[in-house]
Design an enzyme around this catalytic site. Structure first.
Site, mmCIF file in Angstrom:
data_model
loop_
_atom_site.group_PDB
_atom_site.id
_atom_site.type_symbol
_atom_site.label_atom_id
_atom_site.label_comp_id
_atom_site.label_asym_id
_atom_site.label_seq_id
_atom_site.Cartn_x
_atom_site.Cartn_y
_atom_site.Cartn_z
ATOM 1 N N ASP A 61 0.822 -1.225 0.000
ATOM 2 C CA ASP A 61 0.000 0.000 0.000
ATOM 3 C C ASP A 61 0.850 1.266 0.000
ATOM 4 O O ASP A 61 0.429 2.305 0.518
ATOM 5 C CB ASP A 61 -0.947 0.044 1.212
ATOM 6 C CG ASP A 61 -2.057 -0.981 1.147
ATOM 7 O OD1 ASP A 61 -2.082 -1.779 0.191
ATOM 8 O OD2 ASP A 61 -2.901 -0.997 2.065
ATOM 9 N N CYS A 66 -4.188 -6.202 -2.967
ATOM 10 C CA CYS A 66 -3.023 -7.051 -2.683
ATOM 11 C C CYS A 66 -2.965 -8.378 -3.425
ATOM 12 O O CYS A 66 -2.017 -8.653 -4.159
ATOM 13 C CB CYS A 66 -2.951 -7.323 -1.184
ATOM 14 S SG CYS A 66 -2.995 -5.842 -0.153
ATOM 15 N N HIS A 81 -0.272 -13.829 1.261
ATOM 16 C CA HIS A 81 -1.622 -13.408 0.874
ATOM 17 C C HIS A 81 -2.130 -14.113 -0.380
ATOM 18 O O HIS A 81 -2.920 -13.560 -1.145
ATOM 19 C CB HIS A 81 -1.687 -11.895 0.700
ATOM 20 C CG HIS A 81 -3.051 -11.338 0.984
ATOM 21 N ND1 HIS A 81 -3.388 -10.025 0.773
ATOM 22 C CD2 HIS A 81 -4.178 -11.916 1.465
ATOM 23 C CE1 HIS A 81 -4.645 -9.818 1.108
ATOM 24 N NE2 HIS A 81 -5.151 -10.962 1.536
ATOM 25 N N ASN A 90 0.324 -1.991 -4.805
ATOM 26 C CA ASN A 90 -0.800 -1.210 -5.343
ATOM 27 C C ASN A 90 -0.704 0.200 -4.790
ATOM 28 O O ASN A 90 0.242 0.539 -4.074
ATOM 29 C CB ASN A 90 -2.160 -1.839 -4.982
ATOM 30 C CG ASN A 90 -2.308 -2.231 -3.535
ATOM 31 O OD1 ASN A 90 -2.389 -3.424 -3.213
ATOM 32 N ND2 ASN A 90 -2.339 -1.257 -2.629
#
Length: 439
Positions: free
Chosen positions: A37, A76, A133, A279
């Site tokens: 992020d 993500c 993730h 991202n």
């Protein structure tokens, strides 16, 4: 059709060994560092005047900084699926966030071929430390996806100190077993990265350092645990700009430690470092004047920092305006490793190595993004944005003159709208045809 991965990779190992014998050039090490992020405007070399990132800035000053680097997703899990496979996330079925609340059964299909599996065929030692993730269940763990070593968390985020996920489950793994460890997440990722480099300095390696910073919960090194039973991680709305700044600056310090370790081991000129974000920024971050943030298909959601650093090979201080994406790292790394790409699998990334090392221009190509918020296609200077699924209300932007996407020029260029809309529809139907969504 079920793929027998053991047969496929035996063949790759044999071919990789032959390739190694036929190439006189020593295989370089590869270190991929992914922030979580981090916005386009969140570090010094991309314009931040408040957050101090001297070590990341030094990578850019002594390497190559991309001005038009894009994640393949605006959140993500899709981005990470692309980094691992070199494919648009939609081809893998990972089209959205694999959440701790609802998707503990889901993960990146084991039939997918990861970049770690590919370079292992060429004799590389592989490791990932940090955020995965791409699946909660042990069967989806990185050690079953080509990585020799894994320490970190498999959820989207954890408390930086307690390492509990959003529903309060323990989430700190060594290989495919839960293994609690004390420490601040950013520092632990760095510690294990340093130890891996020191242990493997005499053989080629691929190392992914996938940071949690600056994803919420917003916690510094000395902040308290922010998981509250019954409420989950409470840091998201309670962060401050000061804490956000500290999280990025701690990550920058730790990246400096990684670079210093490579220097101490005499590996600087034998190692390519690639740094990027997964991202665009969340609430406290800066998209650097771009429109939108995390989850949006406007530029702020997916245009992110991207830096390549390789002393003695990449000319210092270069700036690239080429349009590139995360999936490009797959064929680039495979080429570096002299590793053959698996046949019969559609790859969406292109090999950036000639551009990174020699400045060769890239051929123009369309790029695509799609999620529950919208869809977009980029071809050269023009970008088309529509509502999701039904391709409604197309907006057209000229990113050369309007990178902030403020002026919709669709009514002035109906032919360009029609052209890009046709490309977007064709791509959408291609990447979703027969693909089983995992979420």
């Amino acid at each position: 059709m079920t793929i027998n991965k053991s047969i496929v990779y035996y063949g790759l190992v044999v071919w990789g060994a032959l390739c190694m014998q036929s190439h006189a050039v020593e295989q370089p090490n590869i270190v991929v560092i992914v922030a979580d992020d981090l916005g386009y405007g969140d570090i010094g070399c991309y314009g931040s005047e408040t957050i101090k990132t001297p070590h990341i800035d030094a990578l850019a000053a002594n390497g190559l900084r991309f001005t038009d680097f894009h994640s393949n997703g605006a959140v993500c899990s899709p981005t990470r699926a692309s980094l691992m496979t070199g494919r648009y996330p939609h081809r893998t079925g990972v089209t959205s966030v694999i959440t701790a609340h609802k998707h503990r059964h889901a993960g990146l299909a084991l039939e997918e071929t990861t970049i770690a599996e590919v370079v292992k065929s060429a004799g590389y030692r592989t490791a990932l430390f940090g955020k995965w993730h791409l699946g909660y269940q042990p069967k989806y763990n990185p050690v079953h996806q080509g990585f020799d070593e894994y320490i970190g968390f498999v959820a989207g985020n954890v408390d930086f100190h307690a390492h509990l996920d959003q529903v309060g489950e323990e989430d700190w793994w060594k290989q495919d077993q839960l293994c609690p460890e004390e420490g601040y997440t950013t520092d632990l990722i760095t510690k294990h990265g340093i130890e891996f480099i020191e242990r493997n300095q005499n053989q080629p390696f691929l190392l992914f350092l996938t940071h949690e910073a600056p994803h919420y919960p917003y916690q510094g090194r000395n902040d308290p645990v922010q998981y509250v039973p019954g409420k989950g991680l409470v840091g998201s709305p309670k962060g401050t700009p000061e804490t956000y700044k500290e999280m990025i600056e701690v990550m920058d310090d730790d990246i400096g430690r990684i670079v210093q370790t490579l220097e101490d081991c005499g590996l600087s000129e034998k190692t390519l470092i690639f740094f990027c974000s997964d991202n665009g920024p969340a609430g406290l971050g800066s998209a650097g004047g771009l429109r939108g943030k995390k989850s949006h298909v406007w530029e702020g959601g997916h245009r992110v920092p991207g830096i390549a650093y390789w002393p003695g090979t990449i000319e210092a201080g270069r700036i690239s305006d080429e349009i590139v994406m995360g999936a490009d790292l797959f064929p680039t790394i495979a080429d570096l490793a002299n590793a053959p790409l698996p046949e019969g699998v559609t790859r969406d990334g292109v090999n950036l190595l000639p551009h990174i090392t020699e400045g060769t221009s890239l051929e123009s190509r369309p790029m695509f993004w799609a999620n529950w918020r919208g869809m977009a296609v980029r071809q050269g200077r023009y970008k088309l944005v529509t509502k999701p699924k039904r391709f409604e209300d197309p907006e057209l932007y000229d990113l050369e003159s309007d990178p902030a996407e403020k002026l919709n020029i669709a009514s002035e260029h109906p032919e360009k709208v029609e052209e890009l809309l046709k490309q977007l529809k064709s791509w959408h139907y291609e990447v979703t045809d027969g693909v089983k969504k995992i979420l």
